[in-house]
Design a protein around this motif. Structure first.
Motif, PDB file in Angstrom:
ATOM      1  N   VAL A   1      92.619  31.387  39.030  1.00 28.48           N
ATOM      2  CA  VAL A   1      92.469  31.795  40.425  1.00 28.48           C
ATOM      3  C   VAL A   1      91.739  33.142  40.486  1.00 28.48           C
ATOM      4  O   VAL A   1      92.036  34.060  39.708  1.00 28.48           O
ATOM      5  CB  VAL A   1      93.839  31.883  41.109  1.00 28.48           C
ATOM      6  N   THR A   2      90.779  33.241  41.402  1.00 28.23           N
ATOM      7  CA  THR A   2      89.859  34.378  41.420  1.00 28.23           C
ATOM      8  C   THR A   2      89.594  34.842  42.846  1.00 28.23           C
ATOM      9  O   THR A   2      89.255  34.027  43.711  1.00 28.23           O
ATOM     10  CB  THR A   2      88.517  33.984  40.778  1.00 28.23           C
ATOM     11  N   ALA A   3      89.718  36.142  43.087  1.00 25.80           N
ATOM     12  CA  ALA A   3      89.302  36.734  44.359  1.00 25.80           C
ATOM     13  C   ALA A   3      87.796  36.989  44.278  1.00 25.80           C
ATOM     14  O   ALA A   3      87.354  38.033  43.789  1.00 25.80           O
ATOM     15  CB  ALA A   3      90.071  38.023  44.619  1.00 25.80           C
ATOM     16  N   ARG A   4      87.029  36.015  44.732  1.00 31.74           N
ATOM     17  CA  ARG A   4      85.584  36.044  44.498  1.00 31.74           C
ATOM     18  C   ARG A   4      84.911  37.224  45.194  1.00 31.74           C
ATOM     19  O   ARG A   4      83.967  37.812  44.655  1.00 31.74           O
ATOM     20  CB  ARG A   4      84.953  34.734  44.979  1.00 31.74           C
ATOM     21  N   ASP A   5      85.371  37.580  46.388  1.00 28.20           N
ATOM     22  CA  ASP A   5      84.757  38.706  47.094  1.00 28.20           C
ATOM     23  C   ASP A   5      84.969  40.012  46.338  1.00 28.20           C
ATOM     24  O   ASP A   5      84.071  40.868  46.276  1.00 28.20           O
ATOM     25  CB  ASP A   5      85.272  38.817  48.530  1.00 28.20           C
ATOM     26  N   LEU A   6      86.133  40.172  45.710  1.00 29.42           N
ATOM     27  CA  LEU A   6      86.394  41.382  44.929  1.00 29.42           C
ATOM     28  C   LEU A   6      85.613  41.373  43.620  1.00 29.42           C
ATOM     29  O   LEU A   6      85.202  42.435  43.130  1.00 29.42           O
ATOM     30  CB  LEU A   6      87.895  41.526  44.651  1.00 29.42           C
TER      31      LEU A   6
END
Length: 254
Positions: free
Chosen positions: A139-144
């Protein structure tokens, strides 16, 4: 053989999943030591099958994903770390943090290490160090990730490493179907034959850098089709011969 970690009446234990029964074992890294206790599957809660001291994840390791992104095939594995505090098990919720507005799923095959390995001398050493394989969601916070220009924060929030349901010890990892579904809709579909660096190459590469301990995890990269998760979603990672890792998605404003 499928092994896992379970909870029953406040007791946490490891066991072998066989014909809808759980056979308790003393040590997940020594499968011959049964305690003699058995449980029905419906009696237990399935937990994450291991708690690694570290998770080594691999970026851009599917040929079809590289093609999707129009990116050059890497000459060596691109690795990064996720903390053990990010690990959750099957049916637990992925928590969307308030810092991010764009959290993505990434279905992956995970390699679970069974014994300590550092700078292996031959293929036999690599093969014998692998306990088995399980499902993983990077799981990845793409914007960050875009904002920071590197991956640590975006990959490290609590609940950002769903793992499970079981560790399969007796499969060939070279050609396994892998799919990700969100709310029953297929979003990712590929095969581990598309891996640029296979699992044995990855274990060798990583263990030439750092010592790997029993329970450590190498997440082997994600195929094309990554996308956004939102509150209320149910995400499922399916890998042939291993099973399904299912997690809900919840937003928590803390």
């Amino acid at each position: 053989m499928k092994i896992g970690k379970f909870l029953c009446k406040k007791k946490i234990f490891f066991g072998i999943f066989k014909e809808d029964k759980i056979l308790e074992i003393k040590n997940p890294f020594n499968l011959e030591k049964l305690t003699g206790k058995e449980y029905k599957l419906e009696e237990v809660k399935i937990l994450s099958p291991c708690l690694p001291s570290k998770i080594i994840a691999v970026g851009l390791n599917y040929r079809d994903h590289a093609k999707e992104l129009n990116m050059k095939i890497p000459e060596e594995p691109i690795i990064f770390l996720k903390p053990p505090t990010a690990v959750i098990g099957p049916e637990e919720n992925i928590i969307l943090p308030p810092e991010s507005k764009e959290v993505h799923y990434e279905g992956e095959l995970a390699v679970v290490i069974g014994k300590t390995i550092y700078r292996p001398k031959n293929f036999k050493d690599i093969e014998s160090a692998i306990l088995g394989y399980t499902c993983f969601n990077d799981v990845t916070a793409r914007d960050l990730q875009r904002k920071d220009g590197q991956w640590t924060r975006s990959k490290s929030f609590n609940t950002f490493a769903p793992l499970g349901p079981f560790i399969e010890t007796e499969i060939d990892p070279s050609n396994l179907k892998i799919e990700t579904k969100v709310n029953g809709e297929i979003r990712q579909s590929s095969s581990t034959k598309e891996l640029i660096f296979n699992v044995f190459e990855l274990v060798k590469f990583v263990s030439n850098i750092m010592t790997l301990f029993p329970g450590d995890v190498i997440a082997t990269g994600t195929p094309p089709g990554v996308g956004i998760l939102k509150e209320g979603d149910v995400v499922e990672i399916f890998i042939e011969k291993i099973g399904v890792l299912r997690n809900g998605v919840k937003r928590n404003e803390y």
